[in-house]
Design an enzyme around this catalytic site. Sequence first.
Site, PDB file in Angstrom:
ATOM      1  N   GLU A 193       0.853  -1.197   0.000  1.00 24.22           N
ATOM      2  CA  GLU A 193       0.000   0.000   0.000  1.00 24.22           C
ATOM      3  C   GLU A 193       0.877   1.231   0.000  1.00 24.22           C
ATOM      4  O   GLU A 193       1.837   1.325   0.779  1.00 24.22           O
ATOM      5  CB  GLU A 193      -0.903   0.005   1.233  1.00 24.22           C
ATOM      6  CG  GLU A 193      -1.751   1.275   1.377  1.00 24.22           C
ATOM      7  CD  GLU A 193      -2.633   1.256   2.619  1.00 24.22           C
ATOM      8  OE1 GLU A 193      -3.057   0.152   3.031  1.00 24.22           O
ATOM      9  OE2 GLU A 193      -2.876   2.333   3.202  1.00 24.22           O
ATOM     10  N   GLU A 198      -2.295  11.299   3.349  1.00 22.25           N
ATOM     11  CA  GLU A 198      -3.346  11.116   4.349  1.00 22.25           C
ATOM     12  C   GLU A 198      -3.345  12.334   5.255  1.00 22.25           C
ATOM     13  O   GLU A 198      -2.288  12.909   5.538  1.00 22.25           O
ATOM     14  CB  GLU A 198      -3.104   9.868   5.200  1.00 22.25           C
ATOM     15  CG  GLU A 198      -3.385   8.555   4.505  1.00 22.25           C
ATOM     16  CD  GLU A 198      -3.214   7.390   5.455  1.00 22.25           C
ATOM     17  OE1 GLU A 198      -4.232   6.765   5.811  1.00 22.25           O
ATOM     18  OE2 GLU A 198      -2.064   7.105   5.845  1.00 22.25           O
TER      19      GLU A 198
END
Length: 305
Positions: A193, A198
């Site tokens: 990932e 974020e």
Amino acid sequence: EDVSTGTQMMISDGGFMSYYIGTSTYEILEITDDYLYVRGIPGSNPALAWYIKFTTDPEGGAGGGNQSAEGSELETEFENLVWEEEFDGAALDTDSWNIETGNGDNGWGNNESQYYTADNAVVSDGTLKINAIAENTNGFDYSSARITTMDKQEFEYGRVEVRAKLPSAAGTWPAIWMLGSNFAEVGWPNSGEIDIMEHVGNDLGEVLGTLHMPGNSGGEGISKGTEVENVESEFHTYTLEWTADHILFAVDNVVFHEFENNASTPFNQPFFLILNVAMGGTLGGAIDPDFTQDTMEVDYVKVFQ
């Protein structure tokens, strides 16, 4: 690996490079003004190979080529635009995007509090709006949207740029990220990932770049943050620069996190893109009890190779 040049160098009198691996003979894979890249085959085990890179960079470097050090301007290796999404239409282009719905397994594995719907991804006036709304939806207190390019637009290496404005309310958790294309077969974290960006409203202004893989998943992800002013009121460009040698994360073309990639990681295969806004969960944290609505607005997505 298909990188052989056939050019070898031998250090005499039992000398060796870096540390002794049972040989004084090294194949020169690449020489530039910045680094020397060599490969050694241990005499005791010819099935193994050791790759060593020496750099002239006094800061140590982390992979050679046009790579940029943390805190410096990104020097990209990729200029050929291979795919772009500018959200100029009246609806999401389903030839490139999938719209995922539901709350997944245990809140998508993170105890998230939203239910994803198709209605919360809105394309208008040249941008995509992913709207998180406080409303009862299929038994959940919040609705939002999550879209992916799985099986439609997948990329191995390159530069990924996403220009976006982020939500700021406490409890919001917007993300611009990628999963390996073999996700359905091997699961997470074996697929790898790459979290290009974020952000959580409970830590307004800190943007994270993170990698997850076996041994470094969940809270043990390889992560670094940077402070970004006006994340909620201004568009910023969030960039991933990705090669077999290194992975760089940048905001507005300034590198803030770098990782030495190698053949042992899952980051050497095609990946697909994901855009979403979660609510609460393991990273989003406590949701403002007065929350009504907030939005991640995306101007464009571009991929260069």
